[in-house]
Design an enzyme around this catalytic site. Structure first.
Site, short mmCIF file in Angstrom:
data_model
loop_
_atom_site.label_atom_id
_atom_site.label_comp_id
_atom_site.label_asym_id
_atom_site.label_seq_id
_atom_site.Cartn_x
_atom_site.Cartn_y
_atom_site.Cartn_z
N HIS A 117 0.82 -1.21 0.00
CA HIS A 117 0.00 0.00 0.00
C HIS A 117 0.85 1.27 0.00
CE1 HIS A 117 0.32 -0.13 4.54
NE2 HIS A 117 0.39 1.16 4.36
N ASP B 65 0.16 -7.55 1.33
CA ASP B 65 0.57 -6.15 1.54
C ASP B 65 2.07 -6.00 1.64
OD1 ASP B 65 0.39 -3.46 1.72
OD2 ASP B 65 -0.68 -3.39 3.62
N SER C 8 4.59 2.82 7.82
CA SER C 8 4.33 1.64 6.99
C SER C 8 5.57 1.23 6.21
CB SER C 8 3.19 1.91 6.01
OG SER C 8 1.95 1.85 6.64
#
Length: 363
Positions: free
Chosen positions: A101, A132, A215
């Site tokens: 992402h 992911d 992230s």
């Protein structure tokens, strides 16, 4: 409904949690950090109680600083046109692992490494949205680029001290601390607002603060080993989407290595290790408009469901012991299984309740 949010910058992503959690949501822009746990010299009111000799505060601080000095140079900032995230240097050839992402649909990126102020260019090798994860590669490898050391997921334990390293809110080379709060969590991302729609099993839950921009960074133990890739953090929708401190999730190192090694070797994931029914389905509701199962829209010829006799129109209500009410709950149930395993699938065909033994396929 329980929800999670990926920690990228600028975009909002809501992700449902697996059953057993209190109602939470994950919201980008949350910048509240977890306060450090009291050190071994902290005291409580009342008489002192005898117990084991604690490690000196200076020794623990030295371990923190050693881990930071060892691993932080391997954590990079990744700038895509619509997002900002982090990554971890995977090898000496310039491969960097991050979240899918973070890279989104883009193919080229600007990367800032800890070994220099110069912004470097990188290109996408491949993304694997189902987990992911993604790998990008620097166009040129700078001197002194240091790969991180990835730890053994089997040795990760609840209560273990961990550090989260990345670029929260664009603040590169930032570090927060906490513990491993739980293991084996299963969470699911929404496909809206930049989400991958992934259902990810066996995630590491941590109290280390994970904010937008973290992230793809590193969750690190005091042995200077990366034990996970921080991906999600929580907030509470009942309190105006304010942060719920100390609830973050990281993809375990074992899965990171499995995916990254295949992408680097073959340019794609060739063996996902993830179970599938080989169907296309949709959530259906009952007369009270509550989710009541997954209707099969299409079955793949020669796939797991087709071989077991399931067909379009059947409504799946249970996989093994797990009740199925939505596509998300079906994905979570399958995430706990392995390809080739045989499970009992309960389904409705018209007004008749039926079961079938299904040998699971692979995503």
């Amino acid at each position: 409904m329980d929800v999670l949010h990926s920690r990228r910058r600028a975009r909002r992503l809501m992700l449902p949690l697996s059953a057993g959690f209190c109602a939470i949501a994950l919201v980008s822009g949350c910048s509240a950090a977890q306060a450090p746990a009291p050190g071994p010299d902290a005291t409580a009111s009342g008489p002192a109680q005898p117990g084991p000799v604690a490690k000196a505060a200076g020794d623990l601080q030295s371990e923190y600083q050693t881990a930071i000095n060892d691993v932080l140079p391997s954590v990079v900032q990744i700038d895509a046109s619509e997002s900002l995230g982090s990554g971890v240097v995977y090898d000496t050839k310039g491969h960097i692992v991050t979240n899918a992402h973070v890279v989104g649909d883009e193919k080229s990126f600007k990367v800032t490494v800890a070994t220099g102020e110069k912004v470097l260019k990188a290109t996408l090798v491949a993304a694997y949205p189902e987990q992911d994860l993604a790998v990008i590669k620097l166009d040129g490898v700078p001197d002194g680029l240091r790969p991180a050391k990835f730890g053994d997921s089997e040795k990760v334990a609840v209560g273990q001290i961990v550090l989260a390293m990345g670029s929260p809110l664009g603040l590169s080379s930032s570090v927060t601390q906490g513990i491993v709060s739980a293991l084996g969590r299963t969470v699911s991302e929404s496909r809206t607002a930049g989400g991958t729609g992934a259902t990810i099993a066996n995630m590491v839950q941590t109290s280390a603060a994970i904010n937008p921009g973290n992230s793809g960074g590193a969750l690190v133990n005091l042995n200077s080993e990366v034990i996970g890739i921080p991906t999600l953090a929580a907030s509470d929708p009942q309190m105006g989407d304010s942060a719920a401190p100390g609830i973050g999730f990281a993809i375990p190192a074992s899965m990171v290595r499995t995916v990254a090694d295949q992408i680097i070797k073959d340019g794609k994931v060739t063996d996902s290790g993830r179970a599938a029914l080989d169907i296309t389905g949709r959530t259906v509701v009952n007369d009270d408009y509550r989710p009541a199962g997954v209707a099969i829209v299409n079955v793949q010829k020669g796939g797991a469901a087709a071989d077991a006799g399931l067909r379009a129109g059947d409504i799946i209500t249970r996989v093994g012991d797990a009740p199925i009410s939505t596509i998300t709950s079906l994905a979570e149930a399958l995430a706990a299984e392995k390809p080739g395993q045989e499970v009992t699938v309960t389904y409705m065909r018209g007004d008749a309740k039926k079961t079938a033994k299904v040998k699971l396929g692979e995503i």
